[in-house]
Enzyme design. Structure first.
Site, mmCIF file in Angstrom:
data_model
loop_
_atom_site.group_PDB
_atom_site.id
_atom_site.type_symbol
_atom_site.label_atom_id
_atom_site.label_comp_id
_atom_site.label_asym_id
_atom_site.label_seq_id
_atom_site.Cartn_x
_atom_site.Cartn_y
_atom_site.Cartn_z
ATOM 1 N N CYS A 28 0.869 -1.168 0.000
ATOM 2 C CA CYS A 28 0.000 0.000 0.000
ATOM 3 C C CYS A 28 0.908 1.220 0.000
ATOM 4 C CB CYS A 28 -0.943 -0.013 1.198
ATOM 5 S SG CYS A 28 -0.096 0.014 2.797
ATOM 6 N N HIS A 553 -3.882 9.420 3.767
ATOM 7 C CA HIS A 553 -4.274 8.020 3.561
ATOM 8 C C HIS A 553 -5.783 7.924 3.796
ATOM 9 C CE1 HIS A 553 -4.608 3.693 4.221
ATOM 10 N NE2 HIS A 553 -3.361 3.540 3.798
#
Length: 619
Positions: A28, A553
């Site tokens: 990620c 995020h």
């Protein structure tokens, strides 16, 4: 000192239990996410001491190694090279296989729609004129217009191959070579396959296995075909990428394209082509039986599956069946085409671009050229495709029960009036097939509101106004001697220690805040440069004044969504201003995926500053 990405990857592998203990790898915005066979073989403490590693933990069946934004992707690339693993998004949310396949076909055809729509419409008009005006079909003008109109379809595999190469990430020109190869003049034209074709004996006379002779290749072209071309180019693109990674750079320029084309050619003509030809044989044999099946049931089935055979590129082969009927002294039993579904889309849609494709495509289909309607509209929207099949089935059933027939073949739709044996009944048939498809589509297909031009315009105007107000009133969420960082989205603000993620809450990736978002657009928190955009689109890094490094995020564990629901509005190295939209996301999709939509805003290099303040203290 810059991190040695290769060294980091090489040190991690043995500490993870070796290559044989690794099942899959993904990453990620901040972490390597690994699935391993045996967790007991992992030396967790040693891994945390590897240079570049900021921490580790286990969650959702994954062993996660925290490395950091802007760095993890580089370590990941080296990790794949060292281990030989292929890229994978762990537990990624995937659409059903059939939907992904249809989407791929749609992605291939969208860019070439102008060519096939224009050609399809012109082919229908030229064909109609050829039947309506005595002697025109033998004139020079007819020959010229016929050439202009059918070029796109004559070389359709070439156009499809180029577009497919773009979709699969292959070299466009190598894709063009594969497409040209499949319609090469030395091959028997695929539309005239009934006339016979020669055979290449590439490995002697081959090895016979069942009904297939390995090494015996038919010199048969693939004019009008779609599926074998897409499959061939998919393989070509994968092979080309693999070779680029493994062939030394000094010889890559000529070894990779030569090997790619040659191996793909062998696979295409020895495996993909023969398999598809076998499929054609089965389809045609079944079609011959279905067309004459009693009580109109067979005709209805053929009317329904006709659009599917167009997608497969088999529909031109029906001329063989139709010609056989006429040769036996009978009439060509008509197979109607339902163009009503595409027309209904054109009438109902509020999207100008979609209407500009649907209306001409429906007209083209009414003249007998259905590819633009099927590939450009119906197949991409799913429901109109099914409704078109239903309309075709009912129309074909009526035609069979009423005994309709034609004195020629290759003429369909409205031009069929020139060859049909009972014009009034045929008009009723067209009204039935087109009317049913139109009605079903008009009443049961619902356009996504976001495709409505008026809706989009109003939404954009309101959104722009709201974003300006939001940017003007955005609170400071992080401050230090380096400067202020403003909230990138409105909503309830909590300190990073309350973020429901162990890594973020521990401050491993820096101090910051979590925001429970009220809106679905992320704004730039200050003037700066985009330093990274996650491959899975859910996270963005921004570098600002005095080297502040901020990670935004969106959501917790949303990497598992593999980009679904996220639309970055910027790319790496873009310059952005405070309040500028940089990312769109869907709260609904995040919720459906079972994740928190909390937006994490972290100053990843907060250790560089001694006076960092967060939340209410930052104002």
């Amino acid at each position: 000192m810059a991190l040695d990405y290769r060294k980091c990857a090489e040190e991690l592998v043995p500490l993870l239990g070796g290559k044989e203990n690794l099942i899959s790898a993904a990453h990620c915005a901040t972490r390597l996410r690994l699935v391993v066979a045996d967790n007991s073989k992992i030396d967790q403490k040693a891994i945390e001491n590897v240079e570049g590693v900021k921490g580790t933990f286990q969650s959702n069946g994954q062993f996660q190694i925290i490395i950091g934004t802007g760095t993890v992707n580089k370590v990941y690339d080296e990790f794949l090279a060292v281990t030989g693993l292929t890229a994978a998004a762990a537990a990624a949310a995937k659409a059903p296989v059939w939907r992904r396949m249809l989407k791929t076909v749609g992605d291939v055809f969208v860019p070439i729609l102008p060519a096939i729509v224009a050609s399809g419409l012109m082919m229908g008009i030229v064909e109609a004129l050829g039947h309506a005006i005595p002697g025109f079909s033998d004139s020079d003008w007819y020959g010229f217009l016929d050439l202009v109109s059918n070029t796109a379809f004559t070389f359709l595999p070439v156009i499809v191959a180029i577009s497919a190469a773009r979709v699969f990430g292959g070299n466009l020109f190598l894709g063009a070579v594969i497409g040209l190869m499949m319609v090469h003049p030395s091959l028997t034209n695929g539309w005239n396959a009934a006339d016979g074709y020669d055979v290449w004996y590439l490995f002697g006379h081959g090895l016979k296995i069942g009904s297939y002779t390995f090494g015996q290749v038919n010199q048969l072209g693939y004019q009008g075909h779609v599926i074998p071309v897409i499959i061939a180019v998919y393989f070509m693109s994968k092979l080309e990428k693999w070779l680029h990674k493994h062939v030394p750079e000094i010889i890559d320029l000529f070894v990779t394209p030569l090997t790619t084309v040659f191996v793909t050619a062998l696979l295409t003509f020895m495996i993909i082509g023969p398999i598809f030809s076998t499929a054609e044989t089965y389809v045609l044999t079944g079609a011959k039986w279905l067309i004459t099946a009693g009580y109109g049931i067979g005709a209805a089935a053929m009317g329904a599956i006709y659009p599917i055979t167009v997608v497969m590129g088999l529909h031109h082969m029906y001329n063989v069946i139709e010609a056989g009927m006429l040769a036996e002294g009978g009439l060509n039993i008509w197979m109607p085409l339902a163009f009503g579904a595409c027309l209904a889309v054109g009438v109902k849609t509020r999207n100008a671009k979609r209407r500009s494709v649907a209306i001409p495509s429906a007209l083209s289909a009414s003249l007998g050229i259905t590819e633009p309607a099927i590939f450009g509209v119906n197949l991409r929207l799913y429901k109109p495709f099914v409704f078109g099949m239903i309309g075709g089935a009912v129309g074909a059933l009526f035609g069979s029960l009423s005994g309709l027939g034609a004195t020629a073949y290759g003429v369909t739709g409205i031009p069929g009036l020139l060859t049909i044996d009972n014009i009034p009944v045929y008009l009723v048939l067209l009204a039935i097939s087109g009317g049913i498809a139109f009605a079903l589509t008009f009443f049961f297909w619902h356009e996504d509101p976001e495709d409505n031009d008026k809706y989009l315009a109003e939404k954009a105007a309101n959104e722009e106004k709201a974003l300006k107000e939001e940017a003007e009133h955005a609170p400071v969420v992080i401050s230090s001697s380096a400067g202020k960082i403003y909230a990138p989205v409105s909503g309830k603000i909590v300190p990073y220690t309350e973020i429901p993620d162990a890594t973020f809450a521990a401050g491993t990736l820096g101090e910051g805040v979590g925001i429970e978002p009220d809106t679905e657009i992320i704004l730039a928190p200050y003037d700066g440069t985009i330093s990274s955009v996650a491959e899975t689109k859910h996270a963005i890094g921004i570098t600002g004044e005095n080297d502040q490094e901020v990670l935004i995020h969106v959501g917790i564990d949303t990497v598992q969504m593999n980009g679904d629901g996220f639309t970055p509005l910027v790319k790496e190295d873009d310059q952005v201003k405070k309040g500028q939209p940089i990312l769109r996301f869907s709260k609904e999709k995040i919720a459906k995926a079972g994740h928190s939509d909390m937006v994490c805003v972290l100053l990843t290099n907060s250790d560089d500053y001694e006076d960092v303040k967060i939340g209410a203290d930052a104002e």
